[in-house]
Write an enzyme that holds these catalytic residues in place. Sequence first.
Site, PDB file in Angstrom:
ATOM      1  CD  GLU A 152      -3.049  -0.749   0.017  1.00 33.20           C
ATOM      2  OE1 GLU A 152      -3.034   0.357  -0.564  1.00 33.20           O
ATOM      3  OE2 GLU A 152      -3.840  -1.660  -0.302  1.00 33.20           O
ATOM      4  CE1 TYR A 212      -6.961   3.041  -0.644  1.00 33.68           C
ATOM      5  CE2 TYR A 212      -4.613   3.341  -0.233  1.00 33.68           C
ATOM      6  CZ  TYR A 212      -5.642   2.665  -0.857  1.00 33.68           C
ATOM      7  OH  TYR A 212      -5.359   1.610  -1.677  1.00 33.68           O
ATOM      8  CG  ASP A 272      -8.033   4.464  -4.442  1.00 33.09           C
ATOM      9  OD1 ASP A 272      -9.254   4.350  -4.712  1.00 33.09           O
ATOM     10  OD2 ASP A 272      -7.167   3.754  -4.976  1.00 33.09           O
TER      11      ASP A 272
END
Length: 352
Positions: free
Chosen positions: A41, A122, A140
């Site tokens: 991520e 996020y 996102d």
Amino acid sequence: MNENAMTLSRLPPPLLAWYRASARDLPWRKTQDPYRIWVSEIMLQQTRVAAVLGYYARFLEAFPTVEALASAPEEHLMKLWEGLGYYSRARNLQKAARLVTERGGFPDTYEELLTLPGIGDYTAAAIASAAFARREAAVDGNVLRVVTRLTDDHSDVALPQTKKAIRSQVQNIFPEAKADTRIFNQSLMELGATVCVPNGPPKCLLCPVRDLCLGRARGTAESLPVKAPKKSRRVEDKTVFLLLREGRAALRKRPASGLLAGLWEFPNVESALDEPAAAVAVRAWGLEPLAWKRRLTAKHIFSHVEWHMTGYALEVSGDGPEDFTWVDTLERHAVPSAFSRFTEEVRRELEE
């Protein structure tokens, strides 16, 4: 229930079925290990999937556990990150890895994950859902695009209140089965990345939820999402020096804070200098130009500034300032991609 809520309430079953049948085969989707999901991520922030794949494999080979990352020498970490950009991501990864190691494991809730350096709304939601099956919506750019098109929402997606509203809408339709919870965020992002794409018309004929889409029905999908115009970037002119001496090239470290903090760079000065002015700058460092080899130009775009660079490759004599390090290879020093055009030239010179 309003029209938008009704549209979104019907989304999970067809979307999840499509994802299981059609999603790209990516390594971080094959694990529930929070460390590996977290690394992916962070790498994927501001970076394309295709660019991340090789870095991800090399990074995990070098640092297979959070403890290995926590104890890694910073120079090694920065070298592995070289070319990915946004280097504060790597430093925050290591800061967070040290905190996780100290506490004996990853926090498993959205709220606790938010306390780690470099993890925002996020990323905390993405890790919480994929690793720990928490019902947390990760919003996102892909998710903003998909949801605004599905609901024909013309709110400015750059505004915090829009993102907050969309996160709430996605949160309300989050599936409860753990197997679905782990992949629901990914399924929305996958739809946005591969079908409901940016910078062009969405591929509606391939979309598993096209019959639910209000934007498609009303002919507005291609104009969504709505974004306020970005501010223009500041332009900075620089002159970069590829200083060569007896088979070695000069590097220096950038300041410990600010843009590209603590990374290596080729000596440079502000403004675009012609050759006579460049010679003056070289002599100011206590070096003497012996042979001017090549003039180069390059441009690099950051989020808020553009560097327009003029470069000179030249042979010199002298030692230069104390902060110059003379190297016969660039393999042990992390030089950011902003200087990639010059890095190629120096590598060629050192190999000759």
